[in-house]
Enzyme design. Sequence first.
Site, mmCIF file in Angstrom:
data_model
loop_
_atom_site.group_PDB
_atom_site.id
_atom_site.type_symbol
_atom_site.label_atom_id
_atom_site.label_comp_id
_atom_site.label_asym_id
_atom_site.label_seq_id
_atom_site.Cartn_x
_atom_site.Cartn_y
_atom_site.Cartn_z
ATOM 1 N N CYS A 87 0.834 -1.217 0.000
ATOM 2 C CA CYS A 87 0.000 0.000 0.000
ATOM 3 C C CYS A 87 0.863 1.259 0.000
ATOM 4 O O CYS A 87 1.471 1.576 -1.022
ATOM 5 C CB CYS A 87 -0.988 -0.068 1.154
ATOM 6 S SG CYS A 87 -2.401 0.992 0.883
ATOM 7 N N HIS A 183 -3.121 -5.381 1.284
ATOM 8 C CA HIS A 183 -2.397 -5.740 2.514
ATOM 9 C C HIS A 183 -2.372 -7.251 2.728
ATOM 10 O O HIS A 183 -3.243 -7.778 3.424
ATOM 11 C CB HIS A 183 -3.078 -5.075 3.722
ATOM 12 C CG HIS A 183 -2.923 -3.600 3.760
ATOM 13 N ND1 HIS A 183 -1.886 -2.967 4.393
ATOM 14 C CD2 HIS A 183 -3.684 -2.619 3.218
ATOM 15 C CE1 HIS A 183 -1.997 -1.668 4.261
ATOM 16 N NE2 HIS A 183 -3.081 -1.421 3.549
ATOM 17 N N GLU A 185 -0.635 -8.880 4.649
ATOM 18 C CA GLU A 185 -0.416 -9.165 6.087
ATOM 19 C C GLU A 185 -1.731 -9.225 6.851
ATOM 20 O O GLU A 185 -1.762 -9.696 7.987
ATOM 21 C CB GLU A 185 0.547 -8.130 6.701
ATOM 22 C CG GLU A 185 -0.046 -6.769 7.026
ATOM 23 C CD GLU A 185 -0.216 -5.843 5.818
ATOM 24 O OE1 GLU A 185 -0.045 -6.287 4.670
ATOM 25 O OE2 GLU A 185 -0.539 -4.653 6.038
HETATM 26 N N1 GLN Z 1 -3.635 6.349 1.214
HETATM 27 C C1 GLN Z 1 -2.318 6.110 1.750
HETATM 28 C C2 GLN Z 1 -1.264 6.953 1.016
HETATM 29 O O1 GLN Z 1 -1.541 7.521 -0.004
HETATM 30 C C3 GLN Z 1 -1.977 4.640 1.664
HETATM 31 C C4 GLN Z 1 -2.964 3.842 2.492
HETATM 32 C C5 GLN Z 1 -2.402 2.590 3.108
HETATM 33 O O2 GLN Z 1 -1.193 2.376 3.188
HETATM 34 N N2 GLN Z 1 -3.272 1.769 3.650
HETATM 35 O O3 GLN Z 1 -0.173 7.060 1.481
#
Ligand code: GLN
Length: 201
Positions: A87, A183, A185
């Site tokens: 992410c 994710h 994890e």
């Molecule tokens: N929206 C976050 C970003 O742009 C990422 C979200 C996440 O890691 N769950 O950094």
Amino acid sequence: MKERTIGLLGLQGAIEEHEASIKEAGTRLGIEINIRHVLLPEDLDGLDGIIMPGGESTAMIKQGTKSGLLPALRKRLADGFPAFGTCAGAILLAKHVKRDAKSEIREGAFPVIDMTILRNGYGRQKDSFSVPLHIAKVGTDLNAVFIRAPIIEEIHPEVDVLATFDGHPVIVQKDNVLASTFHPELSGNPDVHSYFLKLVG
Ligand code: GLN
């Protein structure tokens, strides 16, 4: 028993699930895993690989710049250091980052994967959702959890796309660097972490 020291970029966010997943993956592969939370440049010494968890990529960049970790890690990654970003971690690993649909493209913090990634790409109504995902190369089926996830909009043909959802790559690999917009994890399934450990070697 083989031993590996894996860093967890500890700048922000929930990292316990990553810790649990990588340890379970190690148990399955017969590798003893030492975990190190990485906050400072010297924390990189002797690491075999690093996991970059979710969080808020802008906050991570701010803190990493202040501590000097960012330039040190950038150099390690340029030299071929194994990394796994989820992410916000995937955003950090992208060569091209868009803050929103209309904003201009900026270079990511660690531009090792040649892709263009749009932050918060799934919009508000789908801020968080999960979908069943088959990842053939990893040999797994898991429940992929997306939390304010980015969208990989463009990708260089030399980057391996391991799975797509809704027409976009969601887990990609360039050599020993792995990035997912979801994710793994949080899926309760350590297969993706096992796959990363095999990249670490
Ligand atoms: N929206 C976050 C970003 O742009 C990422 C979200 C996440 O890691 N769950 O950094």
